[in-house]
Write a protein that holds these residues in place. Sequence first.
Motif, PDB file in Angstrom:
ATOM      1  N   THR A  54       0.840  -1.203   0.000  1.00  0.00           N
ATOM      2  CA  THR A  54       0.000   0.000   0.000  1.00  0.00           C
ATOM      3  C   THR A  54       0.873   1.250   0.000  1.00  0.00           C
ATOM      4  OG1 THR A  54      -1.722  -1.213   1.182  1.00  0.00           O
ATOM      5  CG2 THR A  54      -1.874   1.191   1.203  1.00  0.00           C
ATOM      6  N   LEU A  55       1.922   1.236   0.798  1.00  0.00           N
ATOM      7  CA  LEU A  55       2.845   2.372   0.825  1.00  0.00           C
ATOM      8  C   LEU A  55       3.432   2.603  -0.571  1.00  0.00           C
ATOM      9  CD1 LEU A  55       4.240   4.187   3.189  1.00  0.00           C
ATOM     10  CD2 LEU A  55       6.270   2.892   2.545  1.00  0.00           C
ATOM     11  N   VAL A  56       3.809   1.514  -1.201  1.00  0.00           N
ATOM     12  CA  VAL A  56       4.402   1.579  -2.534  1.00  0.00           C
ATOM     13  C   VAL A  56       3.383   2.091  -3.557  1.00  0.00           C
ATOM     14  CG1 VAL A  56       5.101   0.036  -4.404  1.00  0.00           C
ATOM     15  CG2 VAL A  56       6.209  -0.134  -2.169  1.00  0.00           C
ATOM     16  N   ARG A  57       2.144   1.631  -3.436  1.00  0.00           N
ATOM     17  CA  ARG A  57       1.117   2.084  -4.375  1.00  0.00           C
ATOM     18  C   ARG A  57       0.829   3.567  -4.190  1.00  0.00           C
ATOM     19  NH1 ARG A  57      -1.943  -2.710  -2.671  1.00  0.00           N
ATOM     20  NH2 ARG A  57      -1.125  -4.409  -3.922  1.00  0.00           N
ATOM     21  N   ILE A  58       0.912   4.030  -2.955  1.00  0.00           N
ATOM     22  CA  ILE A  58       0.686   5.459  -2.704  1.00  0.00           C
ATOM     23  C   ILE A  58       1.846   6.275  -3.273  1.00  0.00           C
ATOM     24  CG2 ILE A  58       0.595   7.209  -0.875  1.00  0.00           C
ATOM     25  CD1 ILE A  58      -1.102   5.140   0.723  1.00  0.00           C
ATOM     26  N   LEU A  59       3.061   5.802  -3.051  1.00  0.00           N
ATOM     27  CA  LEU A  59       4.227   6.491  -3.594  1.00  0.00           C
ATOM     28  C   LEU A  59       4.137   6.577  -5.122  1.00  0.00           C
ATOM     29  CD1 LEU A  59       7.040   7.743  -3.168  1.00  0.00           C
ATOM     30  CD2 LEU A  59       7.997   5.436  -3.218  1.00  0.00           C
ATOM     31  N   SER A  60       3.626   5.524  -5.731  1.00  0.00           N
ATOM     32  CA  SER A  60       3.520   5.479  -7.199  1.00  0.00           C
ATOM     33  C   SER A  60       2.242   6.132  -7.702  1.00  0.00           C
ATOM     34  CB  SER A  60       3.539   4.039  -7.694  1.00  0.00           C
ATOM     35  OG  SER A  60       4.419   3.275  -6.943  1.00  0.00           O
ATOM     36  N   ARG A  61       1.443   6.643  -6.794  1.00  0.00           N
ATOM     37  CA  ARG A  61       0.202   7.344  -7.126  1.00  0.00           C
ATOM     38  C   ARG A  61      -0.846   6.459  -7.802  1.00  0.00           C
ATOM     39  NH1 ARG A  61       0.137   9.636  -3.577  1.00  0.00           N
ATOM     40  NH2 ARG A  61      -1.112  11.438  -4.072  1.00  0.00           N
ATOM     41  N   VAL A  62      -0.742   5.164  -7.572  1.00  0.00           N
ATOM     42  CA  VAL A  62      -1.769   4.255  -8.082  1.00  0.00           C
ATOM     43  C   VAL A  62      -2.953   4.303  -7.130  1.00  0.00           C
ATOM     44  CG1 VAL A  62      -2.278   1.817  -8.512  1.00  0.00           C
ATOM     45  CG2 VAL A  62      -0.093   2.772  -9.215  1.00  0.00           C
ATOM     46  N   VAL A  63      -2.640   4.597  -5.875  1.00  0.00           N
ATOM     47  CA  VAL A  63      -3.649   4.694  -4.834  1.00  0.00           C
ATOM     48  C   VAL A  63      -3.432   6.030  -4.140  1.00  0.00           C
ATOM     49  CG1 VAL A  63      -4.168   3.807  -2.517  1.00  0.00           C
ATOM     50  CG2 VAL A  63      -3.956   2.226  -4.430  1.00  0.00           C
ATOM     51  N   ARG A  64      -4.518   6.684  -3.749  1.00  0.00           N
ATOM     52  CA  ARG A  64      -4.352   7.961  -3.057  1.00  0.00           C
ATOM     53  C   ARG A  64      -4.509   7.786  -1.551  1.00  0.00           C
ATOM     54  NH1 ARG A  64      -7.541  12.582  -5.628  1.00  0.00           N
ATOM     55  NH2 ARG A  64      -7.161  11.265  -7.445  1.00  0.00           N
ATOM     56  N   ASP A 124      -5.355   8.741   2.389  1.00  0.00           N
ATOM     57  CA  ASP A 124      -6.379   9.558   3.038  1.00  0.00           C
ATOM     58  C   ASP A 124      -5.710  10.771   3.690  1.00  0.00           C
ATOM     59  OD1 ASP A 124      -8.059   7.480   2.345  1.00  0.00           O
ATOM     60  OD2 ASP A 124      -7.885   6.499   4.300  1.00  0.00           O
ATOM     61  N   LYS A 125      -4.510  10.547   4.175  1.00  0.00           N
ATOM     62  CA  LYS A 125      -3.801  11.596   4.909  1.00  0.00           C
ATOM     63  C   LYS A 125      -2.312  11.416   4.672  1.00  0.00           C
ATOM     64  CE  LYS A 125      -4.047  12.057   9.462  1.00  0.00           C
ATOM     65  NZ  LYS A 125      -4.573  11.685  10.803  1.00  0.00           N
ATOM     66  N   GLY A 126      -1.543  12.480   4.893  1.00  0.00           N
ATOM     67  CA  GLY A 126      -0.092  12.365   4.841  1.00  0.00           C
ATOM     68  C   GLY A 126       0.502  12.979   3.590  1.00  0.00           C
ATOM     69  N   SER A 127       1.821  13.193   3.618  1.00  0.00           N
ATOM     70  CA  SER A 127       2.467  13.890   2.504  1.00  0.00           C
ATOM     71  C   SER A 127       3.688  13.137   2.000  1.00  0.00           C
ATOM     72  CB  SER A 127       2.882  15.291   2.955  1.00  0.00           C
ATOM     73  OG  SER A 127       3.796  15.155   4.040  1.00  0.00           O
ATOM     74  N   ILE A 128       4.029  13.439   0.743  1.00  0.00           N
ATOM     75  CA  ILE A 128       5.168  12.805   0.092  1.00  0.00           C
ATOM     76  C   ILE A 128       6.067  13.901  -0.460  1.00  0.00           C
ATOM     77  CG2 ILE A 128       5.896  11.206  -1.732  1.00  0.00           C
ATOM     78  CD1 ILE A 128       3.017  10.183  -1.813  1.00  0.00           C
ATOM     79  N   SER A 129       7.363  13.784  -0.283  1.00  0.00           N
ATOM     80  CA  SER A 129       8.237  14.696  -1.003  1.00  0.00           C
ATOM     81  C   SER A 129       9.462  13.959  -1.534  1.00  0.00           C
ATOM     82  CB  SER A 129       8.638  15.884  -0.134  1.00  0.00           C
ATOM     83  OG  SER A 129       9.409  15.430   0.959  1.00  0.00           O
ATOM     84  N   LEU A 130       9.990  14.514  -2.607  1.00  0.00           N
ATOM     85  CA  LEU A 130      11.125  13.907  -3.292  1.00  0.00           C
ATOM     86  C   LEU A 130      12.174  15.003  -3.456  1.00  0.00           C
ATOM     87  CD1 LEU A 130      11.833  11.221  -4.668  1.00  0.00           C
ATOM     88  CD2 LEU A 130      10.880  12.125  -6.775  1.00  0.00           C
ATOM     89  N   ASP A 131      13.384  14.759  -2.980  1.00  0.00           N
ATOM     90  CA  ASP A 131      14.432  15.774  -2.983  1.00  0.00           C
ATOM     91  C   ASP A 131      13.927  17.078  -2.354  1.00  0.00           C
ATOM     92  OD1 ASP A 131      16.441  14.219  -4.167  1.00  0.00           O
ATOM     93  OD2 ASP A 131      15.632  14.595  -6.166  1.00  0.00           O
TER      94      ASP A 131
END
Length: 492
Positions: A39-49, A51-58
């Motif tokens: 699930t974490l991986v799917r969220i990182l890949s934006r296949v799944v959204r 409900d809460k939380g943020s992602i950042s890259l560099d």
Amino acid sequence: MENITKSYGEVKALVGADFAATRGEIHALLGENGAGKSTLVRILSRVVRQDKGSISLDGVPVHTKSPLGAIKAGIGTVFQELSLVPVFTVAENVFFGRGPQNIFGTMPSRILNEKTAALLASYGVSGIDPKTEVSRLTVSEQQVVEIVKVLAREPQVLVLDEPTAGLAEDRVEWLLRLMRQLAEQQKIVIFISHRMNEVKNVADKVTVFRNGTHVGVRAMGETTSDELVSLMLGREVTNYFPKKDSHVGNEVILETQGLGITGKMTDVNLKLHRGEVLGVGGLVGQGQTPLFLSLFGIMKAQGNILVSGTRAMIRNPRSSISSGIALIPEDKGNQGLVMSMAIRENITLPVLQSLRSNGLVSLRKERKVVADLMQVLKIKAESMEARVGTLSGGNQQKVVIAKLLSAHPSIFLMFDPTRGVDVGTKTEIFHLIRDLARDGNGILFYSTTTDELVHVCDRVLVMYDGRITEELGGGRLTKENIIRASLGEAVN
Ligand SMILES: Nc1ncnc2c1ncn2[C@@H]1O[C@H](COP(=O)(O)OP(=O)(O)O)[C@@H](O)[C@H]1O
Ligand SMILES: [Mg+2]
């Protein structure tokens, strides 16, 4: 990834999960099946959204809401399920499997094939022809194509969700080398695997997940397998292997006489007794697959197969099943589970016949069978109506076993059943095997993990170059002896 939360109805897949990786590192994700890794991986890949939380890259927030946006942002993911189109060639899949590119048909296949050949070569892949239709490749080769397809987009973050489960041994080495190279190029590699030795060998860091959240982050050099397993399970590990009290009876329930397939397997003679767990060991590809497949009627062999002393005519899986034989095969994607159907429907497929009364399946009876099996096997799901496709790998494996049990076989062919499943499910499978033996069944158990053979089996046959070259039992059943025999050396 910070404070990531995701629910599917009642199921909380992730709850306040944090994950952080640094460029130049291989970061492993460990956790039992269902812990939330995919699930974490799917969220990182934006296949799944989430409900809460943020992602950042560099340091830059990732706002994209689409899988293609994630790919453009430099996130390349090899998902747990293969996504190749079987009727397309390798080249077509590498270039067109995903996304809205519309060059299909406009680029001559000759150029496409050349480009793919160059790509495969640049990643050090040999033995795969770009012109081959993907359905004709082995699972291992398909997995390699899947990985190359993702690499072709030169991701900054490569995510691998249980990529080695279906890979042949030499391809695993290839992948681990590749991961190292990417890390050296200051990319991030996120690696999910249940094989502790791979994780220990290749990862710099590890984040352990349990029940939908992170429970520990460790530098690989500063932790032990025991600590990691304890973190995964949330308790000290005891009884990983079941007690091995012998229930081996006198009755031979399965026997082979001179079983052979030219060039693959030679003169295999074995006797499996009631109540016995008979192990099959050896290096990969020494004839174990032909042995299991011929016992299950998938491969045709010379020689005799006897079930309870009577010659059985095993021509296909159906005749094998009606002789009381069940196979739990290695190919995870191909075990006949219907992902879009409920657990209940999957389990009762083979017994539907016997559940039919007056042409009608009694739903009550069916539910009872399924409920019992789900309880015995500790299948974790919302209900028996949950679609199999939503279950974790370990729980899917248990549905496969439940499906077989529902047909009441007495001979179980278990072909590396713990491969790719988490430690929690592994120990449940070991206990199940011993329970089946105690109940008077016979189990032929092939495993690529020597420890499992030593601790679960009453006796072990080691195969080398297509033959059974050693039989180990009693005090001779040791790890050292299995390894020695696997290498074709004599054992005292
Ligand atoms: N599409 C879905 N619908 C319902 N439940 C899901 C879905 N995907 C995952 N889950 C549930 O979320 C939990 C976490 O699953 P997953 O992320 O696949 O775990 P892991 O990869 O660690 O095995 C499990 O309980 C699983 O059954
Ligand atoms: Mg998973």
